[in-house]
Design a protein around this motif. Structure first.
Motif, short mmCIF file in Angstrom:
data_model
loop_
_atom_site.label_atom_id
_atom_site.label_comp_id
_atom_site.label_asym_id
_atom_site.label_seq_id
_atom_site.Cartn_x
_atom_site.Cartn_y
_atom_site.Cartn_z
N MET A 45 -11.87 -12.19 9.25
CA MET A 45 -10.98 -11.22 8.63
C MET A 45 -9.70 -11.10 9.47
SD MET A 45 -11.59 -7.18 7.76
CE MET A 45 -12.93 -7.52 6.64
N THR A 46 -8.57 -11.29 8.80
CA THR A 46 -7.30 -11.22 9.50
C THR A 46 -6.96 -9.78 9.89
OG1 THR A 46 -6.06 -10.99 7.45
CG2 THR A 46 -6.47 -13.23 8.24
N ARG A 47 -5.95 -9.66 10.76
CA ARG A 47 -5.57 -8.33 11.22
C ARG A 47 -5.02 -7.48 10.06
NH1 ARG A 47 -1.61 -8.08 16.27
NH2 ARG A 47 -3.49 -9.09 17.16
N GLU A 48 -4.26 -8.11 9.16
CA GLU A 48 -3.70 -7.37 8.04
C GLU A 48 -4.80 -6.86 7.12
OE1 GLU A 48 -2.69 -10.22 9.10
OE2 GLU A 48 -0.67 -9.79 9.88
N ARG A 49 -5.79 -7.73 6.84
CA ARG A 49 -6.88 -7.29 5.96
C ARG A 49 -7.73 -6.21 6.63
NH1 ARG A 49 -9.39 -12.67 2.94
NH2 ARG A 49 -7.48 -13.24 1.79
N ARG A 50 -7.96 -6.35 7.92
CA ARG A 50 -8.72 -5.33 8.64
C ARG A 50 -7.99 -3.99 8.61
NH1 ARG A 50 -8.68 -7.53 13.15
NH2 ARG A 50 -10.53 -8.84 12.86
N ARG A 51 -6.68 -4.04 8.80
CA ARG A 51 -5.90 -2.81 8.75
C ARG A 51 -5.93 -2.20 7.35
NH1 ARG A 51 0.04 -3.47 10.85
NH2 ARG A 51 -1.22 -4.08 12.68
N ALA A 52 -5.81 -3.03 6.32
CA ALA A 52 -5.87 -2.54 4.95
C ALA A 52 -7.24 -1.94 4.64
CB ALA A 52 -5.55 -3.66 3.97
N TRP A 53 -8.30 -2.57 5.16
CA TRP A 53 -9.65 -2.05 4.93
C TRP A 53 -9.83 -0.69 5.61
CZ3 TRP A 53 -13.86 -0.76 7.98
CH2 TRP A 53 -15.07 -0.58 7.32
N ILE A 54 -9.32 -0.56 6.82
CA ILE A 54 -9.45 0.71 7.54
C ILE A 54 -8.67 1.82 6.83
CG2 ILE A 54 -8.89 1.90 9.69
CD1 ILE A 54 -9.40 -0.71 11.16
N VAL A 55 -7.44 1.50 6.41
CA VAL A 55 -6.63 2.49 5.71
C VAL A 55 -7.29 2.90 4.40
CG1 VAL A 55 -4.41 2.91 4.59
CG2 VAL A 55 -4.49 1.73 6.79
#
Length: 277
Positions: free
Chosen positions: A1-11
């Motif tokens: 999981m990329t950093r952008e997807r991880r950030r989107a998942w957390i948000v």
């Protein structure tokens, strides 16, 4: 999981959690109180009922005060249908004219439309006008009041949506011999379906849940609305808190169902005029 997807998942997870806290927990609190006995509900504790009597409270609420909840639901339904129908008809026609026609009166009309969103309603002068028209305390008068309150927002939505409809459609219809009424009814109105659904759902919820309007302009107890029924219910049954919460639950069901089934149309209709196509 990329950093952008991880950030989107957390948000997204945080947003869902906050939404659950803000909306689901109060709704669960209402359900729990509605299923309790009068003594348990009066404590207003967030706990499971010791004696589950949800269905009995449901029946008692509908039959209490000579069926005031039933009458309130019927009156609010009639008020909502009449007001929203007028909003759609008047708002669609006004929005189409403001978006298509260019005249010296356009800025003046736009000013009054925006003023309808900003200026608070004048209660006493409105009552004088309704009394002069013999409409004060009547359902037709209340329908006109609710229509007036929601018309500015409705016109702005229709005007923004019509701005995205190509003018070539109007020109083609005129070349085919369509008059103004036929052009609007046969060509433009079918294209307004997304914003019509948005106006119906948003304004229906607003009118159905309005408390101040019927309190000022509909003092007749025979034409009580759902919010006035809650107010009366609380005043006459202070010791039966469980029935009050059950009444809140019953009145919440129609707007909740409308939002669940039409939430996509609501978002699409509101954002349709934000981007020029």
């Amino acid at each position: 999981m990329t950093r952008e997807r991880r950030r989107a998942w957390i948000v997204g997870s945080i947003a869902i959690l906050v939404s659950a806290v803000v909306f689901l927990i109060p709704f669960a609190f209402v359900l729990l109180q509605a299923a309790k006995s009068p003594s348990e509900a009066s404590d207003l504790a967030f706990s499971w009922p010791k004696h589950f009597q949800f269905f009995q409270n449901f029946i008692d609420t509908l039959t209490s005060n000579d069926g005031v909840v039933w009458r309130a639901i019927i009156n609010s339904t009639l008020l909502t249908i009449g007001s929203v129908l007028l909003m759609v008809i008047i708002g669609a026609m006004a929005g189409y004219v403001l978006a298509r026609k260019r005249s010296k009166w356009g800025p003046v009309v736009n000013f009054f439309v925006l003023a309808g969103l900003i200026v608070p309603p004048a209660v006493v002068p409105t009552i004088w006008v309704l009394q002069g028209l013999k409409l004060f305390g009547t359902m037709p008068g209340m329908i006109l009041i609710e229509t007036t309150f929601g018309l500015s927002f409705t016109i702005l939505l229709f005007r923004a949506f019509v701005g995205n409809i190509p003018r070539e459609l109007d020109e083609a219809a005129v070349l085919d011999g369509a008059g103004p009424i036929r052009l609007f009814a046969r060509v433009v109105l079918p294209l307004l379906r997304p914003v019509i659904v948005t106006v119906i759902v948003v304004q229906a919820v607003f009118v159905f849940n309005d408390f101040a309007g019927p309190l000022y302009f509909l003092p007749n107890s025979d034409q009580v609305t759902v919010q006035l029924a809650l107010f009366t219910f609380q005043g006459q049954n202070l010791s039966f808190v469980n029935l009050l919460f059950m009444a809140i639950f019953i009145i919440t069901i129609p707007p909740l169902i409308a939002y669940i089934f039409f939430n996509r149309q609501i978002v699409g209709g509101i954002t349709s005029g934000a981007v020029k196509g």
